[in-house]
Design an enzyme around this catalytic site. Structure first.
Site, PDB file in Angstrom:
ATOM      1  N   THR A  60      18.104  24.328  40.717  1.00 30.39           N
ATOM      2  CA  THR A  60      18.269  24.422  42.169  1.00 30.39           C
ATOM      3  C   THR A  60      19.494  23.661  42.666  1.00 30.39           C
ATOM      4  O   THR A  60      19.869  23.796  43.823  1.00 30.39           O
ATOM      5  CB  THR A  60      17.027  23.857  42.911  1.00 30.39           C
TER       6      THR A  60
ATOM      7  N   GLU B  85       9.939  30.709  56.648  1.00 31.62           N
ATOM      8  CA  GLU B  85       9.208  31.187  55.479  1.00 31.62           C
ATOM      9  C   GLU B  85       7.729  30.843  55.621  1.00 31.62           C
ATOM     10  O   GLU B  85       6.979  30.916  54.671  1.00 31.62           O
ATOM     11  CB  GLU B  85       9.798  30.641  54.185  1.00 31.62           C
TER      12      GLU B  85
ATOM     13  N   THR C 148       9.019  16.352  50.279  1.00 30.78           N
ATOM     14  CA  THR C 148       9.995  16.687  51.320  1.00 30.78           C
ATOM     15  C   THR C 148       9.562  17.832  52.243  1.00 30.78           C
ATOM     16  O   THR C 148      10.029  17.892  53.379  1.00 30.78           O
ATOM     17  CB  THR C 148      11.340  17.078  50.674  1.00 30.78           C
TER      18      THR C 148
ATOM     19  N   CYS D 195      15.450  28.912  53.367  1.00 29.18           N
ATOM     20  CA  CYS D 195      15.873  27.895  54.342  1.00 29.18           C
ATOM     21  C   CYS D 195      17.032  28.331  55.218  1.00 29.18           C
ATOM     22  O   CYS D 195      17.524  27.533  56.023  1.00 29.18           O
ATOM     23  CB  CYS D 195      16.217  26.593  53.627  1.00 29.18           C
TER      24      CYS D 195
ATOM     25  N   ARG E  64      15.938  21.770  37.892  1.00 26.75           N
ATOM     26  CA  ARG E  64      17.328  21.317  38.065  1.00 26.75           C
ATOM     27  C   ARG E  64      18.278  22.464  38.381  1.00 26.75           C
ATOM     28  O   ARG E  64      19.391  22.245  38.843  1.00 26.75           O
ATOM     29  CB  ARG E  64      17.793  20.589  36.804  1.00 26.75           C
TER      30      ARG E  64
ATOM     31  N   LYS F 276      19.953  13.116  49.084  1.00 30.46           N
ATOM     32  CA  LYS F 276      21.041  13.053  48.095  1.00 30.46           C
ATOM     33  C   LYS F 276      21.970  14.266  48.155  1.00 30.46           C
ATOM     34  O   LYS F 276      23.191  14.132  48.159  1.00 30.46           O
ATOM     35  CB  LYS F 276      20.386  12.958  46.711  1.00 30.46           C
TER      36      LYS F 276
ATOM     37  N   HIS G  37      22.569  21.847  55.004  1.00 32.31           N
ATOM     38  CA  HIS G  37      21.142  21.967  54.705  1.00 32.31           C
ATOM     39  C   HIS G  37      20.704  20.698  53.972  1.00 32.31           C
ATOM     40  O   HIS G  37      21.426  20.171  53.129  1.00 32.31           O
ATOM     41  CB  HIS G  37      20.870  23.206  53.849  1.00 32.31           C
TER      42      HIS G  37
END
Lengths: 359, 133
Positions: A214, A92, A165, A124, A212, A252, A247
């Site tokens: 996501t 991307e 990240t 991704c 959230r 977490k 992925h």
């Protein structure tokens, strides 16, 4: 449960068996610690969702990083790059809006003129999407060898949660006939829906995301659905795998989805690189797979499941072959790149990632 | 804008493709079709290994036009394993100090953009401290 009856019919197995002939990783040298980002944006140096992330240097982009990963893949494959019939880069962060990254990568690695070289985009999972296409090209005997790359210099808006990240790196895979492979691809299944969890409109510099939103309906539903349906169709459970890689947008999420699918922490440890390199977007699950191939033994079964916002997951069952032991030493390992580490501060990061307006 | 020139030089720039002399086996870079050793015609393409060592170097504080955004950077003369000496930027130095004789290897990097934000991206060889054993 009704739909599961059909799953066996929609799992992809090409009529000609295919596998990974060569693979190669690339991770740039520079690391930005999470504490350095929080120091700037929250006033105190508290740890972020990953320890640190890999940052591309001033002269690096998806094309240059793809070239190095592809050269590593060619070295391990031990084939003449003139035999490639596709050079596909999924990202991307393609440097050009219009001009295929694949053309430049192909020229640099010595691929022939009779290739496919269009670029792929699916957040991704652009790299694993190219991987599936390469399976199709080889599996249908239209080609003997096809190169699929997942690579990103991920964009994160300064101060946004994603900035902790969004990292640079990725991996390249040469797909070819299974009998020459260092790892066989046994089966594949994809799960795709229309999911507005993360996007970047044309001409926008940074992506937007649904906070959230996501998580549960996006990342977890797609990875769980793709991986569980593939395993079920093959009559396998988590115990039948030596390794799994998912992925990894942070540390977490992959840990949690692995647990949901029945995997133990030791099965995902070696492929979980996000704590030390961040989220390399289209490269994330693929570079995790390279770290596993660097250490796997012949016969080890590996589950890899990508996730791309928008959204979809590609799941693959891969089995390491004898040839892996002979050929993996032909290029730098993923841990070699992780060990090459120079820490930078936030100011250097803004310069390297073109966040300073020069005019 | 020098689009035709960038296109013409892409093979040598991307992958260090020079020539080998069919008469005396000398490896030639950059390619010039005539062997500098024996004077014979030499048009056979030859891909260099990319391995070499720093022959000499200098740090650029004042960069020429087109390279300002990269300053400061290090330019070196690299003695290639196969013989020729090439001029190139060093990259990925991190905090590493450069020394004469330091082993380096070729990487393909973004050299510059030809014509700012809207021009073509020019890729080519640079050298970094050798990673491979």
């Amino acid at each position: 449960m009704e739909e599961h009856k059909h799953v066996k019919d929609i799992v992809n197995k090409p009529s000609r068996h295919v596998g990974i002939i060569g693979y190669g990783a690339y991770i740039p040298r520079y690391r930005l610690p999470g504490t350095e980002i929080s120091r700037i944006w929250s006033g105190q140096a508290t740890p972020g969702p990953v320890k640190e992330k890999a940052v591309a240097g001033l002269d690096e982009d998806v094309i240059t990083m793809s070239i190095e990963a592809a050269r590593n893949a060619v070295a391990r494959a031990g084939i003449d790059p003139q035999l490639l019939r596709a050079v596909w880069v999924g990202s991307e962060s393609h440097p050009y809006a219009v001009k295929p990254s694949g053309t430049i990568v192909a020229e640099a690695i010595g691929a022939p003129e009779h290739i496919q070289a269009g670029d792929w985009e699916f957040a991704c999972k652009a790299g694993t999407e190219a991987f599936v296409a390469a399976m199709g090209l080889v599996g249908s005997s239209m080609a003997d060898y096809a190169l699929a790359i997942g690579m990103d210099t991920a964009q994160g808006k300064p101060g946004d949660a994603l900035e902790y990240t969004a990292a640079s790196g990725g991996a390249a895979f040469i797909i070819g006939p299974a009998e020459k492979a260092l790892a066989r691809v046994d089966a594949h299944y994809s799960f795709v829906t229309d999911m507005p969890d993360f996007w970047r409109r044309a001409h926008q510099k940074y992506p937007e995301h649904g906070q959230r939103f996501t998580g549960e309906p996006a990342y977890f539903n797609h990875i769980y659905s793709a991986a569980s349906r593939l395993m079920e169709s093959e009559g396998l459970t988590a115990e039948d795998f030596k390794y799994a890689v998912f992925h990894q947008p942070n540390e977490k999420f992959p840990r949690r989805v692995a647990k949901q699918l029945g995997f133990k922490p030791e099965q995902i440890e070696d492929g979980l690189l996000s704590p030390v390199i961040g989220n390399t977007y289209a490269g994330a699950s693929m570079v995790g797979l390279t770290a596993i191939l660097d250490i796997a033994a012949p016969g080890d079964r590996i589950l890899i499941t990508s996730y791309g916002s928008g959204a979809g997951s590609d799941a693959f069952i891969i089995t390491a072959q004898e040839a892996l032991l002979e050929r993996r030493g032909a290029a730098l390992s993923t841990q070699d790149y992780i060990a090459r580490r120079t820490e930078i501060d936030y100011a250097t990061y803004t310069r390297f990632r073109n966040k300073i307006a020069m005019k | 804008m020098e689009v035709p020139r960038h296109w013409r030089l892409k093979k040598q720039r991307y992958a260090l493709v020079g020539e080998v002399c069919p008469h005396c086996e000398a490896k030639i870079f950059p390619p010039r079709d005539v062997c500098p050793e024996c004077g014979g015609e030499a048009k056979t393409a030859y891909a260099f290994s990319g391995k070499g060592e720093v022959y000499s170097f200098t740090r650029m504080g004042n960069a020429p036009a087109g390279f300002e955004e990269q300053a400061p950077y290090t330019v070196a003369l690299i003695k290639l394993q196969e013989g020729p000496i090439v001029t190139a930027q060093l990259t990925d130095l991190g905090n590493q100090e450069v020394q004469i004789g330091m082993p380096v290897e070729m990487v393909t990097r973004k050299l510059r953009s030809d014509d700012g934000e809207k021009g073509i991206l020019v890729y080519g060889y640079k050298f970094r401290p050798a990673m491979a054993a």
